[in-house]
Motif scaffolding. Structure first.
Motif, short mmCIF file in Angstrom:
data_model
loop_
_atom_site.label_atom_id
_atom_site.label_comp_id
_atom_site.label_asym_id
_atom_site.label_seq_id
_atom_site.Cartn_x
_atom_site.Cartn_y
_atom_site.Cartn_z
N MET A 1 0.84 -1.20 0.00
CA MET A 1 0.00 0.00 0.00
C MET A 1 0.88 1.25 0.00
SD MET A 1 -3.19 1.05 0.06
CE MET A 1 -4.28 -0.16 0.78
N PHE A 2 0.48 2.24 -0.76
CA PHE A 2 1.22 3.51 -0.86
C PHE A 2 1.13 4.26 0.47
CE2 PHE A 2 2.37 7.59 -2.54
CZ PHE A 2 3.16 7.28 -3.63
N ASP A 3 2.25 4.54 1.10
CA ASP A 3 2.20 5.21 2.39
C ASP A 3 2.98 6.53 2.38
OD1 ASP A 3 4.87 4.59 2.58
OD2 ASP A 3 4.55 2.80 3.79
N ASP A 4 3.10 7.11 3.55
CA ASP A 4 3.74 8.42 3.64
C ASP A 4 5.20 8.39 3.20
OD1 ASP A 4 1.38 9.31 4.54
OD2 ASP A 4 1.94 9.42 6.65
N ARG A 5 5.85 7.26 3.47
CA ARG A 5 7.25 7.14 3.07
C ARG A 5 7.37 7.20 1.54
NH1 ARG A 5 10.38 2.14 4.00
NH2 ARG A 5 8.27 1.39 4.31
N HIS A 6 6.47 6.50 0.88
CA HIS A 6 6.47 6.55 -0.58
C HIS A 6 6.19 7.97 -1.06
CE1 HIS A 6 5.38 2.17 -0.01
NE2 HIS A 6 6.52 2.14 -0.65
N HIS A 7 5.27 8.60 -0.36
CA HIS A 7 4.90 9.97 -0.72
C HIS A 7 6.12 10.88 -0.65
CE1 HIS A 7 2.85 13.87 -0.47
NE2 HIS A 7 1.85 13.27 -1.05
N GLU A 8 6.91 10.72 0.41
CA GLU A 8 8.12 11.55 0.56
C GLU A 8 9.13 11.25 -0.54
OE1 GLU A 8 9.71 11.06 4.48
OE2 GLU A 8 7.85 11.75 5.41
N THR A 9 9.29 9.97 -0.84
CA THR A 9 10.23 9.62 -1.92
C THR A 9 9.76 10.22 -3.23
OG1 THR A 9 10.62 7.54 -0.76
CG2 THR A 9 11.44 7.70 -3.01
N LEU A 10 8.47 10.17 -3.42
CA LEU A 10 7.90 10.71 -4.66
C LEU A 10 8.17 12.21 -4.77
CD1 LEU A 10 6.47 9.32 -6.92
CD2 LEU A 10 4.30 9.80 -5.81
N ALA A 44 -2.96 3.66 -6.22
CA ALA A 44 -4.00 2.63 -6.19
C ALA A 44 -3.41 1.22 -6.12
CB ALA A 44 -4.88 2.76 -7.43
N ALA A 45 -2.09 1.11 -6.22
CA ALA A 45 -1.47 -0.21 -6.28
C ALA A 45 -1.60 -0.93 -4.93
CB ALA A 45 0.00 -0.08 -6.65
N ARG A 46 -1.83 -2.22 -5.00
CA ARG A 46 -1.94 -3.00 -3.77
C ARG A 46 -0.57 -3.31 -3.19
NH1 ARG A 46 -6.81 -7.36 -4.64
NH2 ARG A 46 -8.44 -5.82 -4.95
N SER A 47 0.39 -3.42 -4.07
CA SER A 47 1.74 -3.75 -3.61
C SER A 47 2.71 -2.70 -4.15
CB SER A 47 2.11 -5.14 -4.12
OG SER A 47 3.45 -5.41 -3.81
N VAL A 48 3.39 -2.03 -3.24
CA VAL A 48 4.33 -0.98 -3.61
C VAL A 48 5.70 -1.33 -3.00
CG1 VAL A 48 4.81 1.49 -3.52
CG2 VAL A 48 2.45 0.70 -3.53
N PRO A 49 6.77 -1.28 -3.79
CA PRO A 49 8.08 -1.63 -3.23
C PRO A 49 8.46 -0.71 -2.07
CG PRO A 49 8.19 -1.45 -5.62
CD PRO A 49 6.85 -0.95 -5.22
N ASN A 50 9.02 -1.30 -1.03
CA ASN A 50 9.42 -0.49 0.13
C ASN A 50 10.83 0.04 0.00
OD1 ASN A 50 7.05 -0.54 1.69
ND2 ASN A 50 7.48 -2.66 2.28
N ASP A 51 11.68 -0.74 -0.64
CA ASP A 51 13.05 -0.30 -0.84
C ASP A 51 13.07 0.93 -1.76
OD1 ASP A 51 16.03 -0.75 -0.96
OD2 ASP A 51 15.51 -0.89 -3.08
N ALA A 52 13.85 1.94 -1.37
CA ALA A 52 13.82 3.22 -2.11
C ALA A 52 14.24 3.04 -3.57
CB ALA A 52 14.73 4.24 -1.42
N ARG A 53 15.29 2.24 -3.78
CA ARG A 53 15.75 2.05 -5.17
C ARG A 53 14.71 1.31 -5.99
NH1 ARG A 53 18.07 -1.75 -8.26
NH2 ARG A 53 19.54 -1.08 -9.86
#
Lengths: 175, 243
Positions: A1-10, A44-53
Protein backbone atom coordinates in the motif's frame (compact mmCIF):
# COMPACT_ATOMS: atom_id res chain seq x y z
CA UNK A 1 0.00 0.00 0.00
CA UNK A 2 1.22 3.51 -0.86
CA UNK A 3 2.20 5.21 2.39
CA UNK A 4 3.74 8.42 3.64
CA UNK A 5 7.25 7.14 3.07
CA UNK A 6 6.47 6.55 -0.58
CA UNK A 7 4.90 9.97 -0.72
CA UNK A 8 8.12 11.55 0.56
CA UNK A 9 10.23 9.62 -1.92
CA UNK A 10 7.90 10.71 -4.66
CA UNK A 11 8.40 14.34 -3.65
CA UNK A 12 12.11 14.01 -4.29
CA UNK A 13 11.52 12.23 -7.59
CA UNK A 14 8.85 14.41 -9.07
CA UNK A 15 11.07 16.57 -11.26
CA UNK A 16 12.79 13.57 -12.74
CA UNK A 17 9.56 11.68 -13.17
CA UNK A 18 7.92 14.59 -14.89
CA UNK A 19 11.02 15.20 -16.98
CA UNK A 20 10.93 11.59 -18.04
CA UNK A 21 7.24 11.89 -18.93
CA UNK A 22 8.00 15.07 -20.89
CA UNK A 23 10.75 13.31 -22.78
CA UNK A 24 8.49 10.49 -23.81
CA UNK A 25 5.51 12.64 -24.69
CA UNK A 26 4.96 14.81 -27.70
CA UNK A 27 3.06 17.52 -25.85
CA UNK A 28 3.12 18.92 -22.34
CA UNK A 29 -0.48 17.88 -21.87
CA UNK A 30 0.37 14.31 -22.77
CA UNK A 31 3.27 14.45 -20.34
CA UNK A 32 1.03 15.68 -17.57
CA UNK A 33 -1.44 12.92 -18.28
CA UNK A 34 1.31 10.36 -18.28
CA UNK A 35 2.76 11.69 -15.04
CA UNK A 36 -0.60 11.86 -13.37
CA UNK A 37 -1.68 8.44 -14.61
CA UNK A 38 1.47 7.03 -13.07
CA UNK A 39 0.65 8.69 -9.74
CA UNK A 40 -2.82 7.21 -9.93
CA UNK A 41 -1.50 3.73 -10.55
CA UNK A 42 1.02 4.12 -7.77
CA UNK A 43 -1.50 5.26 -5.21
CA UNK A 44 -4.00 2.63 -6.19
CA UNK A 45 -1.47 -0.21 -6.28
CA UNK A 46 -1.94 -3.00 -3.77
CA UNK A 47 1.74 -3.75 -3.61
CA UNK A 48 4.33 -0.98 -3.61
CA UNK A 49 8.08 -1.63 -3.23
CA UNK A 50 9.42 -0.49 0.13
CA UNK A 51 13.05 -0.30 -0.84
CA UNK A 52 13.82 3.22 -2.11
CA UNK A 53 15.75 2.05 -5.17
CA UNK A 54 13.15 -0.52 -6.09
CA UNK A 55 10.43 2.09 -5.62
CA UNK A 56 12.25 4.52 -7.89
CA UNK A 57 12.62 1.92 -10.63
CA UNK A 58 9.00 0.90 -10.13
CA UNK A 59 7.75 4.47 -10.56
CA UNK A 60 9.70 5.01 -13.76
CA UNK A 61 8.56 1.64 -15.01
CA UNK A 62 4.97 2.69 -14.38
CA UNK A 63 5.45 5.73 -16.58
CA UNK A 64 7.22 3.71 -19.23
CA UNK A 65 4.58 1.00 -19.31
CA UNK A 66 1.83 3.58 -19.56
CA UNK A 67 3.68 5.25 -22.39
CA UNK A 68 4.08 1.97 -24.25
CA UNK A 69 0.41 1.17 -23.70
CA UNK A 70 -0.47 4.56 -25.09
CA UNK A 71 1.72 4.05 -28.12
CA UNK A 72 0.10 0.72 -28.77
CA UNK A 73 -3.35 2.16 -28.33
CA UNK A 74 -2.74 4.99 -30.69
CA UNK A 75 -1.03 2.81 -33.28
CA UNK A 76 1.80 5.25 -33.45
CA UNK A 77 4.62 2.82 -33.75
CA UNK A 78 4.46 3.10 -37.53
CA UNK A 79 5.23 6.79 -37.33
CA UNK A 80 8.54 6.19 -35.63
CA UNK A 81 11.89 5.68 -37.18
CA UNK A 82 13.17 2.09 -37.26
CA UNK A 83 14.33 1.24 -33.76
CA UNK A 84 17.75 -0.07 -34.56
CA UNK A 85 18.48 1.95 -37.69
CA UNK A 86 22.09 3.07 -37.71
CA UNK A 87 22.78 6.68 -38.53
CA UNK A 88 24.62 7.12 -41.76
CA UNK A 89 27.71 8.54 -40.13
CA UNK A 90 29.02 9.70 -36.80
CA UNK A 91 28.80 13.40 -35.98
CA UNK A 92 31.67 15.35 -37.40
CA UNK A 93 33.59 18.30 -36.00
CA UNK A 94 31.50 21.39 -35.53
CA UNK A 95 28.26 19.54 -35.03
CA UNK A 96 28.24 20.62 -31.42
CA UNK A 97 27.46 24.08 -32.72
CA UNK A 98 23.97 22.84 -33.42
CA UNK A 99 23.36 21.87 -29.80
CA UNK A 100 22.31 25.33 -28.81
CA UNK A 101 18.57 25.35 -28.91
CA UNK A 102 16.56 23.29 -26.50
CA UNK A 103 13.61 23.28 -28.85
CA UNK A 104 15.68 21.90 -31.65
CA UNK A 105 17.08 19.22 -29.40
CA UNK A 106 13.63 18.33 -28.24
CA UNK A 107 12.31 18.16 -31.79
CA UNK A 108 15.22 16.00 -32.82
CA UNK A 109 14.72 13.79 -29.80
CA UNK A 110 11.06 13.30 -30.63
CA UNK A 111 11.99 12.12 -34.11
CA UNK A 112 14.00 9.26 -32.69
CA UNK A 113 12.73 5.72 -32.54
CA UNK A 114 10.85 4.56 -29.49
CA UNK A 115 13.78 2.47 -28.27
CA UNK A 116 16.24 5.31 -28.65
CA UNK A 117 14.03 7.79 -26.85
CA UNK A 118 13.39 5.23 -24.20
CA UNK A 119 17.01 4.59 -23.33
CA UNK A 120 18.10 8.23 -23.61
CA UNK A 121 15.25 9.37 -21.42
CA UNK A 122 16.23 6.89 -18.74
CA UNK A 123 19.97 7.64 -18.77
CA UNK A 124 20.22 11.31 -19.69
CA UNK A 125 16.95 12.67 -18.37
CA UNK A 126 15.98 10.40 -15.51
CA UNK A 127 19.60 9.88 -14.51
CA UNK A 128 19.62 6.11 -14.22
CA UNK A 129 22.83 4.13 -14.33
CA UNK A 130 23.32 1.52 -17.01
CA UNK A 131 22.63 -1.25 -14.52
CA UNK A 132 19.41 0.40 -13.37
CA UNK A 133 18.38 1.02 -16.96
CA UNK A 134 19.07 -2.59 -17.83
CA UNK A 135 16.97 -3.65 -14.87
CA UNK A 136 14.18 -1.32 -15.88
CA UNK A 137 14.20 -2.37 -19.51
CA UNK A 138 14.72 -5.99 -18.57
CA UNK A 139 17.58 -6.22 -21.02
CA UNK A 140 21.31 -6.98 -20.64
CA UNK A 141 23.67 -4.17 -19.69
CA UNK A 142 25.55 -4.67 -22.95
CA UNK A 143 22.38 -3.96 -24.90
CA UNK A 144 21.89 -0.75 -22.94
CA UNK A 145 25.45 0.30 -23.76
CA UNK A 146 25.12 -0.28 -27.48
CA UNK A 147 21.65 1.24 -27.58
CA UNK A 148 22.84 4.39 -25.84
CA UNK A 149 25.63 4.74 -28.33
CA UNK A 150 23.33 4.28 -31.32
CA UNK A 151 20.70 6.56 -29.84
CA UNK A 152 23.13 9.44 -29.32
CA UNK A 153 24.50 8.98 -32.82
CA UNK A 154 20.96 9.03 -34.18
CA UNK A 155 20.21 12.17 -32.20
CA UNK A 156 23.34 13.87 -33.52
CA UNK A 157 22.30 12.89 -37.05
CA UNK A 158 18.84 14.35 -36.46
CA UNK A 159 20.39 17.56 -35.22
CA UNK A 160 22.60 17.77 -38.25
CA UNK A 161 19.54 17.45 -40.45
CA UNK A 162 17.65 20.11 -38.52
CA UNK A 163 17.59 23.72 -39.66
CA UNK A 164 19.81 25.49 -37.18
CA UNK A 165 19.83 29.06 -36.04
CA UNK A 166 22.84 29.31 -33.77
CA UNK A 167 22.81 31.59 -30.78
CA UNK A 168 24.95 34.72 -31.15
CA UNK A 169 27.62 33.28 -28.88
CA UNK A 170 28.02 30.37 -31.23
CA UNK A 171 28.05 32.65 -34.28
CA UNK A 172 30.82 34.70 -32.74
CA UNK A 173 32.90 31.62 -32.26
CA UNK A 174 32.58 30.68 -35.86
CA UNK A 175 34.14 33.88 -37.11
CA UNK B 1 37.54 4.12 -43.21
CA UNK B 2 39.98 4.51 -40.33
CA UNK B 3 38.80 2.81 -37.18
CA UNK B 4 38.53 5.31 -34.31
CA UNK B 5 40.94 4.96 -31.42
CA UNK B 6 38.04 4.30 -29.05
CA UNK B 7 34.77 2.76 -30.20
CA UNK B 8 31.54 4.66 -29.70
CA UNK B 9 30.08 2.28 -27.16
CA UNK B 10 33.09 2.66 -24.87
CA UNK B 11 33.21 6.41 -25.41
CA UNK B 12 29.55 6.82 -24.48
CA UNK B 13 30.08 4.68 -21.40
CA UNK B 14 33.07 6.87 -20.52
CA UNK B 15 30.97 10.03 -20.80
CA UNK B 16 28.29 8.39 -18.66
CA UNK B 17 30.83 7.42 -16.00
CA UNK B 18 30.08 3.77 -16.54
CA UNK B 19 33.55 2.44 -17.27
CA UNK B 20 35.83 0.79 -14.70
CA UNK B 21 38.48 3.25 -13.43
CA UNK B 22 41.32 1.62 -15.38
CA UNK B 23 39.48 1.85 -18.71
CA UNK B 24 38.32 5.38 -17.98
CA UNK B 25 41.89 6.44 -17.19
CA UNK B 26 43.12 4.89 -20.42
CA UNK B 27 40.60 6.86 -22.46
CA UNK B 28 41.44 10.05 -20.60
CA UNK B 29 45.12 9.58 -21.40
CA UNK B 30 44.36 8.96 -25.07
CA UNK B 31 42.12 12.03 -25.21
CA UNK B 32 44.93 14.13 -23.79
CA UNK B 33 47.05 13.21 -26.77
CA UNK B 34 44.32 13.05 -29.42
CA UNK B 35 42.36 16.27 -30.14
CA UNK B 36 39.87 14.42 -32.31
CA UNK B 37 39.05 12.01 -29.53
CA UNK B 38 38.78 14.93 -27.09
CA UNK B 39 36.35 16.63 -29.50
CA UNK B 40 34.20 13.48 -29.69
CA UNK B 41 34.06 13.35 -25.91
CA UNK B 42 33.13 17.03 -25.75
CA UNK B 43 30.33 16.49 -28.29
CA UNK B 44 28.90 13.64 -26.30
CA UNK B 45 29.00 15.69 -23.11
CA UNK B 46 27.15 18.49 -24.87
CA UNK B 47 24.61 16.10 -26.27
CA UNK B 48 24.03 14.61 -22.86
CA UNK B 49 23.69 18.04 -21.25
CA UNK B 50 21.33 19.23 -23.98
CA UNK B 51 19.10 16.23 -23.45
CA UNK B 52 19.04 16.72 -19.72
CA UNK B 53 17.97 20.30 -20.38
CA UNK B 54 14.92 19.51 -22.48
CA UNK B 55 12.96 18.14 -19.57
CA UNK B 56 13.98 20.33 -16.66
CA UNK B 57 10.51 21.41 -15.77
CA UNK B 58 8.21 21.23 -12.82
CA UNK B 59 4.94 19.36 -12.99
CA UNK B 60 2.16 21.87 -13.54
CA UNK B 61 -0.96 21.82 -11.43
CA UNK B 62 -3.90 21.79 -13.75
CA UNK B 63 -7.35 20.22 -13.61
CA UNK B 64 -7.44 16.75 -14.95
CA UNK B 65 -9.46 16.07 -18.08
CA UNK B 66 -12.61 15.01 -16.34
CA UNK B 67 -14.43 13.55 -19.31
CA UNK B 68 -11.61 11.23 -20.05
CA UNK B 69 -11.53 10.02 -16.49
CA UNK B 70 -15.23 9.26 -16.55
CA UNK B 71 -14.77 6.99 -19.51
CA UNK B 72 -12.64 4.70 -17.46
CA UNK B 73 -14.44 1.53 -16.63
CA UNK B 74 -12.77 0.12 -13.58
CA UNK B 75 -13.56 1.18 -10.08
CA UNK B 76 -9.91 1.10 -9.23
CA UNK B 77 -9.14 3.51 -11.99
CA UNK B 78 -11.80 5.86 -10.76
CA UNK B 79 -10.53 5.69 -7.21
CA UNK B 80 -7.08 6.43 -8.44
CA UNK B 81 -8.28 9.23 -10.63
CA UNK B 82 -10.07 10.85 -7.77
CA UNK B 83 -7.10 10.39 -5.52
CA UNK B 84 -4.89 11.80 -8.20
CA UNK B 85 -6.11 15.34 -7.98
CA UNK B 86 -5.16 15.40 -4.34
CA UNK B 87 -1.99 13.45 -4.66
CA UNK B 88 -0.71 15.41 -7.60
CA UNK B 89 -1.57 18.72 -6.03
CA UNK B 90 0.06 17.67 -2.81
CA UNK B 91 3.23 16.93 -4.71
CA UNK B 92 3.18 20.20 -6.53
CA UNK B 93 2.83 22.83 -3.91
CA UNK B 94 3.50 23.41 -0.24
CA UNK B 95 0.43 23.27 1.94
CA UNK B 96 -0.40 25.42 4.95
CA UNK B 97 -1.00 23.54 8.20
CA UNK B 98 -4.60 22.90 9.17
CA UNK B 99 -5.85 25.73 11.42
CA UNK B 100 -5.61 24.72 15.09
CA UNK B 101 -9.17 25.88 15.81
CA UNK B 102 -10.70 23.56 13.22
CA UNK B 103 -8.42 20.71 14.24
CA UNK B 104 -9.55 21.19 17.83
CA UNK B 105 -13.20 21.15 16.73
CA UNK B 106 -12.63 17.96 14.78
CA UNK B 107 -10.79 16.29 17.65
CA UNK B 108 -13.42 17.31 20.19
CA UNK B 109 -16.20 15.92 18.06
CA UNK B 110 -14.25 12.74 17.20
CA UNK B 111 -13.54 12.09 20.86
CA UNK B 112 -17.12 12.67 21.90
CA UNK B 113 -18.40 10.31 19.23
CA UNK B 114 -21.48 12.47 19.01
CA UNK B 115 -24.04 11.46 16.42
CA UNK B 116 -27.22 13.35 15.96
CA UNK B 117 -29.94 13.91 13.42
CA UNK B 118 -28.36 16.06 10.79
CA UNK B 119 -29.11 17.21 7.32
CA UNK B 120 -26.85 18.32 4.55
CA UNK B 121 -27.37 19.15 0.89
CA UNK B 122 -28.06 16.12 -1.31
CA UNK B 123 -25.04 16.84 -3.50
CA UNK B 124 -22.88 16.45 -0.40
CA UNK B 125 -24.54 13.47 1.26
CA UNK B 126 -24.78 11.46 -1.95
CA UNK B 127 -21.05 11.77 -2.52
CA UNK B 128 -20.00 11.19 1.05
CA UNK B 129 -22.24 8.14 1.44
CA UNK B 130 -20.83 6.67 -1.74
CA UNK B 131 -17.39 6.82 -0.16
CA UNK B 132 -18.59 4.77 2.81
CA UNK B 133 -19.10 7.58 5.32
CA UNK B 134 -22.32 8.88 6.78
CA UNK B 135 -23.27 12.27 8.10
CA UNK B 136 -23.09 12.38 11.90
CA UNK B 137 -23.39 16.02 12.76
CA UNK B 138 -23.82 19.49 11.28
CA UNK B 139 -22.85 22.46 13.39
CA UNK B 140 -22.27 26.13 12.77
CA UNK B 141 -18.74 27.39 13.14
CA UNK B 142 -18.11 30.91 14.24
CA UNK B 143 -14.83 32.58 13.57
CA UNK B 144 -13.73 35.59 15.59
CA UNK B 145 -13.09 37.74 12.55
CA UNK B 146 -15.42 36.57 9.83
CA UNK B 147 -18.86 35.27 8.91
CA UNK B 148 -19.96 31.86 10.20
CA UNK B 149 -19.32 28.60 8.45
CA UNK B 150 -20.49 25.01 8.79
CA UNK B 151 -18.82 21.93 10.25
CA UNK B 152 -20.02 18.69 8.62
CA UNK B 153 -18.87 15.63 10.56
CA UNK B 154 -18.85 12.17 8.99
CA UNK B 155 -18.33 8.68 10.40
CA UNK B 156 -17.15 5.59 8.56
CA UNK B 157 -18.00 1.96 9.14
CA UNK B 158 -14.70 1.38 10.95
CA UNK B 159 -15.11 4.49 13.06
CA UNK B 160 -13.16 6.68 10.65
CA UNK B 161 -13.97 10.25 11.46
CA UNK B 162 -13.74 13.01 8.95
CA UNK B 163 -14.67 16.68 9.16
CA UNK B 164 -15.54 19.03 6.34
CA UNK B 165 -15.49 22.74 7.16
CA UNK B 166 -17.20 25.12 4.77
CA UNK B 167 -16.34 28.75 5.38
CA UNK B 168 -16.73 31.91 3.34
CA UNK B 169 -13.51 32.16 1.37
CA UNK B 170 -11.05 34.77 2.49
CA UNK B 171 -9.71 37.08 -0.17
CA UNK B 172 -6.75 35.56 -1.88
CA UNK B 173 -7.58 32.02 -0.84
CA UNK B 174 -6.02 29.54 -3.19
CA UNK B 175 -8.50 27.63 -5.35
CA UNK B 176 -6.04 24.83 -5.93
CA UNK B 177 -6.17 21.78 -3.80
CA UNK B 178 -3.48 21.41 -1.18
CA UNK B 179 -2.97 18.44 1.06
CA UNK B 180 -0.86 18.06 4.16
CA UNK B 181 0.13 15.15 6.38
CA UNK B 182 1.18 16.05 9.93
CA UNK B 183 1.75 12.88 11.88
CA UNK B 184 -1.55 11.03 11.89
CA UNK B 185 -3.43 14.15 10.85
CA UNK B 186 -4.38 14.62 7.22
CA UNK B 187 -5.86 17.84 5.95
CA UNK B 188 -6.87 19.21 2.58
CA UNK B 189 -7.98 22.65 1.48
CA UNK B 190 -9.44 24.21 -1.60
CA UNK B 191 -11.82 26.92 -2.66
CA UNK B 192 -14.96 26.63 -4.78
CA UNK B 193 -17.97 28.80 -5.40
CA UNK B 194 -16.86 31.55 -3.06
CA UNK B 195 -16.33 29.16 -0.17
CA UNK B 196 -13.19 27.81 1.37
CA UNK B 197 -13.17 24.11 2.25
CA UNK B 198 -11.08 22.25 4.78
CA UNK B 199 -11.16 18.49 5.33
CA UNK B 200 -9.56 16.94 8.39
CA UNK B 201 -9.14 13.31 9.43
CA UNK B 202 -6.85 11.36 11.69
CA UNK B 203 -5.46 7.85 11.18
CA UNK B 204 -7.00 7.54 7.77
CA UNK B 205 -5.35 5.67 4.94
CA UNK B 206 -3.79 8.15 2.51
CA UNK B 207 -5.42 6.79 -0.62
CA UNK B 208 -8.80 6.66 1.06
CA UNK B 209 -8.44 10.22 2.28
CA UNK B 210 -7.39 11.34 -1.18
CA UNK B 211 -10.34 9.59 -2.78
CA UNK B 212 -12.81 11.18 -0.41
CA UNK B 213 -11.28 14.64 -0.72
CA UNK B 214 -11.23 14.50 -4.50
CA UNK B 215 -14.87 13.42 -4.56
CA UNK B 216 -15.78 16.20 -2.14
CA UNK B 217 -13.93 18.77 -4.17
CA UNK B 218 -15.74 17.79 -7.33
CA UNK B 219 -19.04 17.96 -5.49
CA UNK B 220 -18.34 21.42 -4.09
CA UNK B 221 -17.61 22.65 -7.58
CA UNK B 222 -20.52 21.03 -9.41
CA UNK B 223 -23.02 21.30 -6.53
CA UNK B 224 -24.93 18.44 -8.08
CA UNK B 225 -25.35 14.84 -7.04
CA UNK B 226 -22.99 12.65 -9.03
CA UNK B 227 -24.26 10.39 -11.76
CA UNK B 228 -25.37 6.92 -10.72
CA UNK B 229 -22.45 5.35 -12.49
CA UNK B 230 -20.00 7.51 -10.62
CA UNK B 231 -21.61 6.70 -7.29
CA UNK B 232 -21.44 3.00 -8.06
CA UNK B 233 -17.79 3.27 -8.91
CA UNK B 234 -17.05 5.25 -5.77
CA UNK B 235 -18.79 2.59 -3.72
CA UNK B 236 -16.79 -0.13 -5.41
CA UNK B 237 -13.59 1.79 -4.84
CA UNK B 238 -13.92 2.03 -1.06
CA UNK B 239 -10.81 1.30 0.85
CA UNK B 240 -10.40 0.37 4.46
CA UNK B 241 -9.74 2.77 7.28
CA UNK B 242 -6.76 2.25 9.53
CA UNK B 243 -8.79 2.62 12.68
Amino acid sequence: MFDDRHHETLQSLRRRLFGYACALSRTTEDAEDLYQDALVRAMAARSVPNDARAFRVWMFRLIRNLWIDRLRREHRRGELIDAEAEPEEQPGPGDEETLVDVLLVRQAFLRLSKDHRDVLALVDIAGFSYDETADLLETPRGTVMSRISRARAALAAQLRAAPVIPFPRQTERRR
Amino acid sequence: MIRPAVDDVALNAYVDGELPPSQAAAIAQKAARDPELAARIARLHRLKAALAGIAEREPVARPRRRRRALRWTSALALAGCLALAVGAAALMRPAAPAPPAEVALHDAWAESGAREMAEAPVWLTSVIEATGLSLARVAPVRSHDGPPGVHYAFVGTNECRLSLFEMPAAAGTDSLLTLLVQGNLRSARWQAGGNGYLVIARNMDGARFATIVAALKEATISRTAPEAERIALLQAARQRCLT
